[in-house]
Design a protein around this motif. Structure first.
Motif, short mmCIF file in Angstrom:
data_model
loop_
_atom_site.label_atom_id
_atom_site.label_comp_id
_atom_site.label_asym_id
_atom_site.label_seq_id
_atom_site.Cartn_x
_atom_site.Cartn_y
_atom_site.Cartn_z
N GLY A 380 -3.38 -6.83 -11.15
CA GLY A 380 -3.86 -5.77 -12.02
C GLY A 380 -3.70 -4.38 -11.42
O GLY A 380 -3.48 -3.41 -12.14
N ASP A 381 -3.78 -4.27 -10.09
CA ASP A 381 -3.72 -2.94 -9.48
C ASP A 381 -2.80 -2.86 -8.27
O ASP A 381 -2.84 -1.88 -7.52
N ARG A 382 -1.95 -3.87 -8.06
CA ARG A 382 -1.02 -3.85 -6.94
C ARG A 382 0.35 -4.37 -7.41
O ARG A 382 0.43 -5.23 -8.29
N LYS A 383 1.39 -3.87 -6.78
CA LYS A 383 2.73 -4.40 -7.01
C LYS A 383 3.48 -4.43 -5.69
O LYS A 383 3.54 -3.42 -4.96
N TYR A 384 4.08 -5.59 -5.41
CA TYR A 384 4.94 -5.73 -4.24
C TYR A 384 6.30 -6.21 -4.68
O TYR A 384 6.41 -7.18 -5.45
N GLY A 403 2.08 5.41 -11.83
CA GLY A 403 3.48 5.76 -12.07
C GLY A 403 4.43 5.27 -11.01
O GLY A 403 5.63 5.54 -11.08
N GLU A 404 3.91 4.54 -10.01
CA GLU A 404 4.74 3.96 -8.94
C GLU A 404 5.57 5.03 -8.23
O GLU A 404 6.79 4.96 -8.11
N ARG A 405 4.87 6.03 -7.71
CA ARG A 405 5.53 7.16 -7.07
C ARG A 405 5.48 7.10 -5.54
O ARG A 405 6.35 7.64 -4.87
N VAL A 406 4.45 6.48 -4.99
CA VAL A 406 4.25 6.49 -3.54
C VAL A 406 4.38 5.07 -3.00
O VAL A 406 3.53 4.22 -3.26
N ASN A 407 5.44 4.82 -2.27
CA ASN A 407 5.69 3.51 -1.69
C ASN A 407 4.86 3.36 -0.41
O ASN A 407 5.06 4.10 0.56
N ARG A 408 3.94 2.40 -0.39
CA ARG A 408 3.03 2.20 0.73
C ARG A 408 3.56 1.19 1.75
O ARG A 408 2.81 0.77 2.64
N ILE A 409 4.82 0.81 1.64
CA ILE A 409 5.33 -0.30 2.43
C ILE A 409 5.19 -0.07 3.94
O ILE A 409 4.98 -1.02 4.70
N ASP A 410 5.30 1.16 4.39
CA ASP A 410 5.23 1.45 5.83
C ASP A 410 3.89 2.04 6.24
O ASP A 410 3.75 2.50 7.39
N ASP A 411 2.93 2.01 5.36
CA ASP A 411 1.61 2.57 5.65
C ASP A 411 0.79 1.52 6.41
O ASP A 411 0.47 0.47 5.85
#
Length: 481
Positions: A380-384, A403-411
């Motif tokens: 509901g609130d995450r996408k990988y 809007g899927e603007r900030v990629n958190r993959i390296d956070d």
């Protein structure tokens, strides 16, 4: 008194974004008939295709299985008819097979795009199928059963009139009927393809619902034009919106025919699209293969979905549950009063109770998508998004970044969340994929599949040739990419 099994009409559009519907909150696009259908039925606000491109998505709707089990991983670009064509679902059970076994009279009007368009699928007494996956709107090659027919006229109306003829004939029979009405709208080509009365509706439109963002860095082009778009973006938008409105009008005529036959209460109507579409959203024109590597943005993987039947489906309701195209086969069978279990052996699960206002404890709260080696898990609130074998991967906080603007993959703060989602994604595909059809190691790049999977995994897939010189760049304006 209604018949034991309802008639079923499934209407499928082609490349319609979840945003391209008035009742979904778009104030610019005109879809009065679909809006009215939603008012007398239920709209699903978060319904996902199984793969963001036509042929795999359509195969999953019919089978309840994922591409990594049914083996269709990209849009089909091989022979569509004749002795060299292949029925890609010939050995795989479909929900239409189950309907035929239950005594339904089956009809198809429009796009098939799953191989062997000149060979009616089992149980279909009415077969009017488009030759391939795309066509200009003013002419097309169709197959009436096994015979080719050259069609002139506006294709959306041709499909609708054929469907009306089937409804009028089938309504007089003793058996229930199933109709697949598969439009090519609003698939490209866009500009100059649609009746003036529809295009003029949008001549002065601001198109605020389709912001033309800077080009996505992954978007391939041919001669500087996005592969999913056209040289004049504004004219393409006018054509896209006109295509949707013309289709809406055609759907209205089909539903009028149902009412005129006095069978509305005995008829279940479903409207959806095969996959989503970006008209400038994220700087993309196209769907999953509007970028390379392929994308899994919500505009690509979500689709409009409406279902209605008077007295049986809740009216004027919006369901926000995460649901998927692999759930549709089982759902239709349960709504038809048939056993959904054969189509719940994979990831699919009937969501009929949700449509009838009943609780459904134990339903999965995630959906998954794939496009060859690109895979997605969405809560509901995450996408990988995981791209085999090397990435790039993406992780989005949809609660704060819808809007899927900030990629958190390296956070580093998201490392634990990433590990959990990655493990869940791997486990799901291990459970539902067939090793012989698994797309994780296949060279699917969004440029087409020309044959079934075989001993040579490289053979069925077309390499990416988007530099403007090879054969892929010379496809006609009926291109199905």
């Amino acid at each position: 008194m209604g018949q034991r099994h309802p008639n079923i009409i499934v209407i499928l559009s082609d490349d319609q974004g979840p945003w391209a519907l008035g009742c979904a909150g778009n104030p610019e696009i005109r879809t009065p008939n679909l809006d009215a259908l939603a008012e007398c039925g239920t709209r699903l606000s978060r319904f996902f295709c199984v793969s963001p491109v036509c042929s795999p998505a359509r195969a999953s709707l019919l089978t309840g299985q994922i591409p990594s089990r049914h083996g269709v991983h990209d849009y089909l670009d091989g022979p569509h008819a004749g002795p060299d064509s292949v029925d890609y679902l010939g050995s795989i059970p479909t929900f239409t097979d189950a309907l035929a076994d239950a005594g339904y009279r089956l009809g198809l009007s429009g796009k098939w795009h799953l191989g062997a368009s000149d060979r009616p699928r089992r149980g279909f007494s009415h077969w009017f199928a488009l030759h391939g996956g795309g066509s200009p709107y003013d002419h097309a090659t169709m197959y009436r059963d096994t015979e080719p027919v050259e069609i002139d006229g506006y294709l959306t109306d041709v499909f609708a009139e054929d469907a009306i003829g089937f409804v009028e004939t089938a309504a007089g029979g003793d058996e229930p009927f199933f109709l697949a009405l598969n439009f090519t709208a609003p698939h490209k080509p866009f500009a100059g393809q649609h009746p003036l009365g529809y295009t003029e509706l949008y001549r002065d439109c601001a198109f605020e619902s389709c912001p033309q963002e800077p080009a996505h860095p992954w978007q391939p082009t041919v001669d500087g034009v996005p592969i999913g778009g056209e040289p004049d973006a504004r004219e393409a938008l006018i054509g896209y919106f006109a295509a949707v409105t013309a289709m809406d009008a055609a759907i209205g005529r089909v539903l009028d025919a149902v009412n005129q036959q006095g069978i509305a209460r005995d008829t279940l109507v479903v409207f959806a699209s095969d996959n989503g579409f970006n008209c400038g959203h994220h700087g993309i024109w196209g769907k999953g293969n509007g970028t390379f590597p392929q994308n899994m943005y919500d505009e690509s993987v979500m689709v409009p979905f409406i279902v209605a039947r008077p007295g049986q489906i809740r009216e004027g309701v919006v369901v926000d549950d995460l649901l998927s195209g692999y759930d549709l086969a089982a759902t239709l069978l349960e709504l038809a009063g048939l056993d959904p279990a054969p189509f719940e052996t994979g990831p699919g699960q009937s969501f009929a109770p949700l449509l009838q206002g009943e609780p459904q404890p134990g339903r999965a709260v995630v959906v998954h998508d794939e496009y060859g080696p690109v895979r997605m898990i969405r809560t509901g609130d995450r996408k990988y998004v995981h791209r085999h074998p090397f990435g790039p991967h993406e992780l989005y906080d949809l609660q704060n970044d819808p809007g899927e603007r900030v990629n958190r993959i390296d956070d580093p703060a998201w490392a634990a969340e990433l590990s959990s989602l990655r493990a869940r994604l791997d486990d799901w595909f291990q459970r539902h994929a067939d090793p012989l059809a698994d797309g994780a190691r296949l060279p699917v790049v969004g440029a087409g599949q020309v044959a079934p999977l075989g001993d040579d995994p490289l053979g069925p897939f077309t390499p990416p040739n988007w530099d403007g010189t090879p054969a892929k760049a010379s496809k006609t304006k009926g291109d199905c990419r």
